[in-house]
Design a protein around this motif. Sequence first.
Motif, short mmCIF file in Angstrom:
data_model
loop_
_atom_site.label_atom_id
_atom_site.label_comp_id
_atom_site.label_asym_id
_atom_site.label_seq_id
_atom_site.Cartn_x
_atom_site.Cartn_y
_atom_site.Cartn_z
N GLU A 1 36.25 49.53 49.39
CA GLU A 1 36.78 50.76 49.30
C GLU A 1 37.57 51.39 48.12
OE1 GLU A 1 37.23 54.41 51.09
OE2 GLU A 1 36.31 52.61 52.22
N GLU A 2 37.97 50.21 47.24
CA GLU A 2 38.59 50.45 45.97
C GLU A 2 37.59 50.66 44.94
OE1 GLU A 2 39.29 47.27 47.70
OE2 GLU A 2 40.95 48.49 48.40
N TRP A 3 36.29 50.56 44.96
CA TRP A 3 35.44 50.80 43.95
C TRP A 3 35.03 52.29 43.83
CZ3 TRP A 3 32.97 48.84 40.07
CH2 TRP A 3 31.80 49.31 39.63
N LYS A 4 35.27 53.07 44.84
CA LYS A 4 35.12 54.55 44.67
C LYS A 4 35.73 55.09 43.75
CE LYS A 4 33.76 55.67 49.68
NZ LYS A 4 34.29 54.38 50.64
N GLY A 5 37.16 54.47 43.22
CA GLY A 5 37.70 55.16 42.34
C GLY A 5 37.40 54.95 40.73
N PRO A 6 36.94 53.62 40.64
CA PRO A 6 36.58 53.30 38.96
C PRO A 6 35.02 53.60 38.83
CG PRO A 6 37.04 51.36 40.26
CD PRO A 6 37.44 52.43 41.28
N ARG A 7 34.41 54.00 40.09
CA ARG A 7 32.85 53.73 39.84
C ARG A 7 32.33 54.80 38.99
NH1 ARG A 7 28.46 56.67 42.50
NH2 ARG A 7 26.74 55.49 42.59
N ASP A 8 32.97 56.05 38.85
CA ASP A 8 32.59 57.18 37.86
C ASP A 8 32.61 56.71 36.38
OD1 ASP A 8 31.50 58.70 39.97
OD2 ASP A 8 33.08 60.10 39.66
N SER A 9 33.67 56.11 36.15
CA SER A 9 34.07 55.54 34.54
C SER A 9 33.01 54.24 34.60
CB SER A 9 35.63 55.29 34.62
OG SER A 9 35.99 54.39 35.37
N TRP A 10 33.03 53.44 35.45
CA TRP A 10 32.16 52.20 35.25
C TRP A 10 30.76 52.62 34.95
CZ3 TRP A 10 27.67 50.70 37.95
CH2 TRP A 10 27.04 49.38 37.67
N MET A 11 30.32 53.89 35.62
CA MET A 11 28.74 54.41 35.20
C MET A 11 28.72 54.71 34.00
SD MET A 11 28.02 56.00 39.05
CE MET A 11 26.39 56.52 38.49
N SER A 12 29.86 55.57 33.38
CA SER A 12 29.87 55.83 32.15
C SER A 12 30.15 54.78 31.12
CB SER A 12 31.22 57.06 32.01
OG SER A 12 31.14 58.05 32.84
N GLU A 13 30.57 53.88 31.58
CA GLU A 13 30.64 52.86 30.60
C GLU A 13 29.35 52.03 30.45
OE1 GLU A 13 34.19 49.79 30.93
OE2 GLU A 13 35.08 51.42 32.09
N VAL A 14 28.52 51.91 31.33
CA VAL A 14 27.27 51.06 31.50
C VAL A 14 26.41 52.01 30.67
CG1 VAL A 14 25.45 50.59 32.93
CG2 VAL A 14 27.52 50.11 33.80
N SER A 15 26.36 53.38 30.72
CA SER A 15 25.60 54.35 30.03
C SER A 15 25.71 54.26 28.83
CB SER A 15 25.76 55.82 30.40
OG SER A 15 25.33 55.96 31.78
N ALA A 16 27.25 54.11 28.26
CA ALA A 16 27.63 53.93 26.78
C ALA A 16 27.39 52.45 26.18
CB ALA A 16 28.90 54.59 26.63
N ALA A 17 27.28 51.53 26.92
CA ALA A 17 27.19 50.10 26.61
C ALA A 17 26.38 49.76 25.36
CB ALA A 17 27.07 49.14 27.77
N SER A 18 26.85 49.10 24.33
CA SER A 18 25.89 49.31 23.29
C SER A 18 25.55 47.78 22.76
CB SER A 18 26.23 49.95 22.01
OG SER A 18 27.69 49.45 21.88
N ASN A 19 26.06 46.84 23.68
CA ASN A 19 25.72 45.60 23.25
C ASN A 19 25.72 44.60 24.71
OD1 ASN A 19 28.54 44.24 23.72
ND2 ASN A 19 29.03 45.21 21.79
N GLU A 20 25.36 43.42 24.68
CA GLU A 20 25.11 42.56 25.87
C GLU A 20 26.45 42.00 26.35
OE1 GLU A 20 23.74 42.26 22.76
OE2 GLU A 20 21.76 42.45 23.36
N LYS A 21 27.35 41.86 25.52
CA LYS A 21 28.54 41.35 26.13
C LYS A 21 29.39 42.34 26.94
CE LYS A 21 30.18 37.83 23.31
NZ LYS A 21 29.62 36.71 24.13
N GLN A 22 29.18 43.60 26.48
CA GLN A 22 29.88 44.89 27.40
C GLN A 22 29.05 44.87 28.59
OE1 GLN A 22 28.85 47.78 24.46
NE2 GLN A 22 30.99 48.40 24.49
N LEU A 23 28.03 44.74 28.76
CA LEU A 23 26.85 44.77 29.86
C LEU A 23 27.35 43.58 30.89
CD1 LEU A 23 23.24 46.02 29.52
CD2 LEU A 23 25.01 47.30 30.63
N GLY A 24 27.27 42.40 30.42
CA GLY A 24 27.97 41.32 31.15
C GLY A 24 29.43 41.59 31.65
#
Length: 120
Positions: free
Chosen positions: A22-45
């Motif tokens: 249930e807690e995932w609903k809160g950070p999900r949108d910012s997580w999606m933005s971070e994934v979209s903006a990730a520029s290296n493998e460490k961030q994606l990991g």
Amino acid sequence: MVELNQLLLEFEAHLNGDAVTEEWKGPRDSWMSEVSAASNEKQLGKLLVELEANFQKQAVQSYWKRIRQSWVEECHIASTLEKVSSLLLELESNTTWEVMTDEWQQNREKWVQQMYDFIE
């Protein structure tokens, strides 16, 4: 890099509500933005671990408990697209069908092939 980011987002988008806490609903949108903006493998990991940390127990095969700790460690040190791709594939292959959308079964083969494009 961008293509792998999109494949991670596609996997997450096909998780149904039973897959994550249930807690995932809160950070999900910012997580999606971070994934979209990730520029290296460490961030994606790191983002891959963040997603998995919000999985419900029933979302993964029982075998996952035995390999999870080493999987998390590998995610934190992943430094190539091939490694992040294989770690995402490992998570997907240990995720139960019950927590995936019906569309995933139709889309999975193409998704897996795109993932293997990073490994080969």
